[in-house]
Design a protein around this motif. Structure first.
Motif, PDB file in Angstrom:
ATOM      1  N   SER A 122      13.579   7.515 -21.607  1.00 44.93           N
ATOM      2  CA  SER A 122      14.300   8.213 -22.665  1.00 44.93           C
ATOM      3  C   SER A 122      14.350   7.350 -23.920  1.00 44.93           C
ATOM      4  N   PRO A 123      14.651   7.945 -25.074  1.00 44.48           N
ATOM      5  CA  PRO A 123      14.749   7.139 -26.301  1.00 44.48           C
ATOM      6  C   PRO A 123      15.779   6.021 -26.205  1.00 44.48           C
ATOM      7  N   SER A 124      16.857   6.240 -25.440  1.00 47.79           N
ATOM      8  CA  SER A 124      17.893   5.210 -25.324  1.00 47.79           C
ATOM      9  C   SER A 124      17.415   3.998 -24.534  1.00 47.79           C
ATOM     10  N   ALA A 125      16.324   4.162 -23.783  1.00 44.36           N
ATOM     11  CA  ALA A 125      15.807   3.051 -22.985  1.00 44.36           C
ATOM     12  C   ALA A 125      15.032   2.051 -23.832  1.00 44.36           C
ATOM     13  N   GLU A 126      14.652   2.446 -25.045  1.00 45.44           N
ATOM     14  CA  GLU A 126      13.917   1.549 -25.925  1.00 45.44           C
ATOM     15  C   GLU A 126      14.861   0.476 -26.468  1.00 45.44           C
ATOM     16  N   GLY A 127      14.562  -0.764 -26.174  1.00 41.82           N
ATOM     17  CA  GLY A 127      15.360  -1.863 -26.703  1.00 41.82           C
ATOM     18  C   GLY A 127      16.782  -1.893 -26.194  1.00 41.82           C
ATOM     19  N   ALA A 128      17.004  -1.477 -24.945  1.00 45.16           N
ATOM     20  CA  ALA A 128      18.354  -1.482 -24.382  1.00 45.16           C
ATOM     21  C   ALA A 128      18.900  -2.903 -24.306  1.00 45.16           C
ATOM     22  N   ALA A 129      20.211  -3.016 -24.471  1.00 45.85           N
ATOM     23  CA  ALA A 129      20.852  -4.331 -24.447  1.00 45.85           C
ATOM     24  C   ALA A 129      20.845  -4.896 -23.033  1.00 45.85           C
ATOM     25  N   THR A 130      20.876  -6.228 -22.938  1.00 49.46           N
ATOM     26  CA  THR A 130      20.951  -6.875 -21.634  1.00 49.46           C
ATOM     27  C   THR A 130      22.397  -6.901 -21.153  1.00 49.46           C
ATOM     28  N   GLY A 131      22.571  -7.164 -19.863  1.00 49.72           N
ATOM     29  CA  GLY A 131      23.902  -7.189 -19.273  1.00 49.72           C
ATOM     30  C   GLY A 131      24.028  -6.140 -18.186  1.00 49.72           C
ATOM     31  N   ALA A 132      25.268  -5.789 -17.852  1.00 49.35           N
ATOM     32  CA  ALA A 132      25.509  -4.800 -16.800  1.00 49.35           C
ATOM     33  C   ALA A 132      24.870  -3.470 -17.178  1.00 49.35           C
ATOM     34  N   GLY A 198      22.947  -3.099 -11.662  1.00 52.09           N
ATOM     35  CA  GLY A 198      22.650  -4.524 -11.642  1.00 52.09           C
ATOM     36  C   GLY A 198      22.837  -5.146 -13.006  1.00 52.09           C
ATOM     37  N   ILE A 199      22.124  -6.252 -13.229  1.00 51.36           N
ATOM     38  CA  ILE A 199      22.214  -6.994 -14.485  1.00 51.36           C
ATOM     39  C   ILE A 199      20.845  -6.967 -15.147  1.00 51.36           C
ATOM     40  N   LEU A 200      20.799  -6.464 -16.350  1.00 46.04           N
ATOM     41  CA  LEU A 200      19.539  -6.322 -17.075  1.00 46.04           C
ATOM     42  C   LEU A 200      19.272  -7.584 -17.886  1.00 46.04           C
ATOM     43  N   LYS A 201      18.040  -8.072 -17.781  1.00 47.75           N
ATOM     44  CA  LYS A 201      17.643  -9.289 -18.489  1.00 47.75           C
ATOM     45  C   LYS A 201      16.255  -9.085 -19.072  1.00 47.75           C
ATOM     46  N   SER A 202      16.082  -9.492 -20.314  1.00 44.99           N
ATOM     47  CA  SER A 202      14.803  -9.301 -20.992  1.00 44.99           C
ATOM     48  C   SER A 202      13.784 -10.346 -20.557  1.00 44.99           C
ATOM     49  N   GLN A 203      12.553  -9.896 -20.267  1.00 44.33           N
ATOM     50  CA  GLN A 203      11.403 -10.758 -19.977  1.00 44.33           C
ATOM     51  C   GLN A 203      11.744 -11.839 -18.945  1.00 44.33           C
ATOM     52  N   ALA A 204      12.281 -11.415 -17.815  1.00 41.70           N
ATOM     53  CA  ALA A 204      12.780 -12.371 -16.822  1.00 41.70           C
ATOM     54  C   ALA A 204      11.922 -12.451 -15.564  1.00 41.70           C
ATOM     55  N   LEU A 205      10.779 -11.771 -15.527  1.00 40.63           N
ATOM     56  CA  LEU A 205       9.899 -11.919 -14.371  1.00 40.63           C
ATOM     57  C   LEU A 205       9.209 -13.281 -14.410  1.00 40.63           C
ATOM     58  N   PRO A 206       8.980 -13.902 -13.256  1.00 40.84           N
ATOM     59  CA  PRO A 206       8.115 -15.088 -13.244  1.00 40.84           C
ATOM     60  C   PRO A 206       6.761 -14.743 -13.851  1.00 40.84           C
ATOM     61  N   GLY A 207       6.232 -15.641 -14.667  1.00 41.99           N
ATOM     62  CA  GLY A 207       5.003 -15.349 -15.389  1.00 41.99           C
ATOM     63  C   GLY A 207       3.849 -14.942 -14.497  1.00 41.99           C
ATOM     64  N   ARG A 222       5.378  -5.573 -23.659  1.00 40.33           N
ATOM     65  CA  ARG A 222       5.669  -6.945 -24.075  1.00 40.33           C
ATOM     66  C   ARG A 222       7.167  -7.240 -23.958  1.00 40.33           C
ATOM     67  N   ASP A 223       7.995  -6.289 -24.349  1.00 38.54           N
ATOM     68  CA  ASP A 223       9.442  -6.496 -24.302  1.00 38.54           C
ATOM     69  C   ASP A 223      10.023  -5.770 -23.087  1.00 38.54           C
ATOM     70  N   TYR A 224       9.536  -6.140 -21.903  1.00 40.94           N
ATOM     71  CA  TYR A 224      10.025  -5.491 -20.684  1.00 40.94           C
ATOM     72  C   TYR A 224      11.378  -6.077 -20.284  1.00 40.94           C
ATOM     73  N   ARG A 225      12.044  -5.400 -19.332  1.00 44.53           N
ATOM     74  CA  ARG A 225      13.335  -5.858 -18.834  1.00 44.53           C
ATOM     75  C   ARG A 225      13.361  -5.788 -17.312  1.00 44.53           C
ATOM     76  N   VAL A 226      14.193  -6.637 -16.725  1.00 48.23           N
ATOM     77  CA  VAL A 226      14.304  -6.711 -15.266  1.00 48.23           C
ATOM     78  C   VAL A 226      15.754  -6.464 -14.873  1.00 48.23           C
ATOM     79  N   LEU A 227      15.952  -5.612 -13.872  1.00 47.66           N
ATOM     80  CA  LEU A 227      17.290  -5.354 -13.340  1.00 47.66           C
ATOM     81  C   LEU A 227      17.476  -6.213 -12.089  1.00 47.66           C
TER      82      LEU A 227
END
Length: 276
Positions: A122-132, A198-207, A222-227
């Motif tokens: 959804s449009p709200s998923a673009e650039g969502a803030a990190t955190g809960a 969960g907790i959302l964190k930007s670019q947090a996967l092991p490379g 490029r700007d992925y997020r991990v829950l």
């Protein structure tokens, strides 16, 4: 004039070594640059990654001009104060690095407060803030990637899967979200309505996992997020790095203390020591 020039050169070399240490520290915490390349090579060659040892070796190699500060004559028997001070400087640097890694872990987001509800795609998923956060989407369980990390002070296995917009199942969609899986590839902290908390964190996967997903044909944004399921799993890499650097600092400090005591005993016995 030779002595002031020598002192200035020492200061320049010391500044270079400090700069190298700081840049490599940032790369280790952010999984970027030479530290990321070294980590991927270690995984390919040995199946393991030792961040503290890798960091220390790269600092020594790239900051090798500091060896000029600790060199001595071939006929001298014991290390002088410069060498001992260098060991102490390494110990202090590693201790500071450990504190930075620990502070980075403490600064990570947690799951307190109201969780943002994000519908993947959804449009709200673009650039969502990190955190809960609560994610709504379809997890592609057939594209799970896992990583076993056997470090000096700890070991763990982690698994992640892409999550895409509901009903899409990943057909040609750029993946912007990943979710951490629990044991047996079960979804961590899945709610009764199918949403994931969960907790959302930007670019947090092991490379290396990012590279693996891309090799599998997944278009990773490029700007992925991990829950992450828990804050412990989110901060685990930083805490391990902090402990390993602290151990290196303690070893260097103990070595410096032992050399200092040996030097003083030799001085009292009238032995030969390096000039200060």
């Amino acid at each position: 004039m030779a002595q002031p020039r020598r002192v200035r050169l020492r200061h320049l070399l010391a500044a270079w070594s400090i700069a190298v240490a700081l840049v490599l520290m940032w790369q280790m915490l952010a999984y970027r640059g030479l530290m990321a390349l070294a980590a991927e090579w270690e995984f390919d060659a040995f199946g393991h990654y030792y961040p503290a040892l890798t960091y220390l070796l790269l600092v020594v190699v790239l900051g090798s001009p500091i060896l000029w500060l600790i060199r001595g004559r071939a006929d001298e028997e014991l290390p002088g104060r410069t060498f001992i001070r260098t060991l102490l400087a390494v110990a202090i640097g590693c201790a500071v690095g450990s504190a930075i890694a620990l502070a980075t872990a403490i600064a990570q987001p947690d799951d307190s407060g109201n969780a943002a509800r994000i519908v993947v795609g959804s449009p709200s998923a673009e650039g969502a803030a990190t955190g809960a956060a609560t994610l709504v989407g379809d997890v592609i369980e057939g594209r799970v990637a896992g990583l076993s990390e056997n470090l000096f002070v700890a070991r763990r296995s982690s698994r992640f899967a892409p999550i895409v917009s509901p009903g899409n199942r990943g057909s040609g969609e750029t993946v912007r979200y990943f979710v951490e899986l629990g044991g047996g590839n079960t979804l961590a902290r899945a709610r009764s309505d199918g949403a994931l908390r969960g907790i959302l964190k930007s670019q947090a996967l092991p490379g290396e996992l990012v590279r693996l997903f891309r090799y599998a044909g997944i278009d990773v944004a490029r700007d992925y997020r991990v829950l992450f399921a828990t804050r412990d799993s989110l901060t685990w890499p930083y805490r391990v790095i902090a402990v390993e650097l602290l151990l290196v600092a303690l070893l260097c400090a103990i070595a410096a203390l032992g050399m200092h005591l040996h030097r003083e005993r030799n001085r009292q016995a009238g032995g030969k020591i390096l000039p200060d």
